[in-house]
Write a protein that holds these residues in place. Structure first.
Motif, mmCIF file in Angstrom:
data_model
loop_
_atom_site.group_PDB
_atom_site.id
_atom_site.type_symbol
_atom_site.label_atom_id
_atom_site.label_comp_id
_atom_site.label_asym_id
_atom_site.label_seq_id
_atom_site.Cartn_x
_atom_site.Cartn_y
_atom_site.Cartn_z
ATOM 1 N N LYS A 1 -5.832 -10.644 10.138
ATOM 2 C CA LYS A 1 -6.309 -12.237 8.884
ATOM 3 C C LYS A 1 -7.591 -12.677 9.945
ATOM 4 N N ARG B 1 -6.017 -2.251 9.731
ATOM 5 C CA ARG B 1 -7.520 -2.715 9.484
ATOM 6 C C ARG B 1 -7.097 -4.009 8.433
ATOM 7 N N ARG B 2 -6.884 -3.755 7.237
ATOM 8 C CA ARG B 2 -6.735 -4.704 6.693
ATOM 9 C C ARG B 2 -5.786 -5.947 6.279
ATOM 10 N N GLU C 1 0.713 -1.309 0.186
ATOM 11 C CA GLU C 1 0.168 -0.340 -0.232
ATOM 12 C C GLU C 1 1.146 1.238 -0.257
ATOM 13 N N ASP D 1 -7.017 1.772 8.036
ATOM 14 C CA ASP D 1 -7.732 0.933 7.342
ATOM 15 C C ASP D 1 -6.478 -0.045 6.733
#
Length: 319
Positions: A319, A314-315, A299, A311
């Motif tokens: 898991k 969290r992504r 990212e 964000d």
């Protein structure tokens, strides 16, 4: 002097763990300072109008200038060197860049953190090509005065000192509401339930402080590193528990090893390539993002954006 960087040049520099610095002076024959050329659109001579927006002697904004139909704020870098966040009413009127009445202004048009600003200097010097290993760490967290405004240093062609300016800190000091907006966003983020650890690398003390506030609010454990090499040393140390590492957040421009070098070494090593890497950078140009993603960064976010960081964690961490 214009078009200081292009895509091919950027790619080659990143591949070789190199950078280019534009050297400049704030007084004739005085100290050399520098900024990464990736943050500079161009350097121009200017004799146009300056629209004054504040008559306060403590103001860091000289006014607004218009260059090629673009109206931007003008900041006197030398005045900022004398700015003290603990004494915001200090009279700065006598500290600016001095030049003769008939001389053109010399202005760096800087682009970073999705901002475009004009920065007044005395004169632009040469572009310096360096390996990131040739860049030394400068002041750390807690430094004051001029040292708090410098992130690193290197040597000029003749061996003299070149000091690299923390241009992101300048932006926050000039426009304090930027930090206020981030602090407001921090109140909106919520804790993340994870036992994994965040590794954070950035050479700017002001950025480290902001990121610590964000990560503390998210309730995650973390370790901070002042440059990419120290982060790599930790990851590849024999006693490091790799399974405890949940994510790496890295700046791009850092002494010793850049963020691109961090991405390459981590993603090319099977033992640690599974660790997600988030680039946290003010160099938001598309070529930098494309290069980071081509190296398998997971990212790319704008510098220290609390909502984007929440964000991403969290992504990639849950898991």
């Amino acid at each position: 002097m214009s078009n200081l960087s292009n895509v091919d040049q950027i790619t080659n520099l990143h591949r070789n763990n190199e950078l280019q610095l534009l050297c400049f002076r704030l007084e004739k024959d005085k100290d050399l300072y520098a900024v990464n050329v990736f943050k500079i659109r161009e350097v121009v001579k200017y004799r146009g109008d300056i629209t004054v927006v504040s008559h306060e002697n403590s103001s860091l904004v000289e006014g607004l200038i218009t260059i090629r139909k673009l109206t931007i704020p003008l900041i006197d870098l030398k005045k900022w060197f004398y700015y003290d966040s603990g004494d915001k009413e200090r009279d700065l009127s006598g500290y600016g860049v001095k030049r003769e009445p008939n001389e053109d202004e010399v202005i760096m048009i800087c682009e970073f953190s999705k901002w475009t600003v004009g920065v007044r200097i005395y004169e632009a010097d040469r572009i310096l090509n360096k390996k990131w290993t040739e860049i030394e760490q400068s002041a750390g967290i807690g430094s004051s005065g001029l040292n708090s405004k410098l992130v690193s240093r290197t040597r000029y062609f003749d061996g003299s000192l070149v000091q690299v300016v923390d241009i992101e800190k300048m932006l926050v000091d000039v426009f304090p509401w930027i930090e206020e907006e981030k602090n407001e966003q921090i109140t909106k983020i919520k804790q993340i339930m994870t036992s994994k650890e965040v590794l954070l690398a950035d050479d700017s003390p002001s950025v480290i402080k902001t990121m610590q506030n964000i990560l503390n609010k998210l309730g995650v454990t973390y370790k901070t590193f002042p440059n990419g090499q120290k982060l790599l040393n930790y990851i590849f140390a024999k006693d490091t528990e790799i399974d405890n590492i949940g994510i790496i957040i890295t700046d791009l421009e850092m002494p010793e090893a850049s963020g691109f070098e961090v991405i390459k070494q981590v993603k090319n090593n099977p033992a640690v390539s599974h660790i997600p890497i988030v680039v946290n950078s003010s160099m938001s140009g598309s070529s930098n993002e494309e290069m980071a993603r081509s190296l398998n960064a997971n990212e790319f976010i704008s510098k220290s954006n609390p909502l984007q960081i929440e964000d991403a964690l969290r992504r990639f961490m849950i898991k």
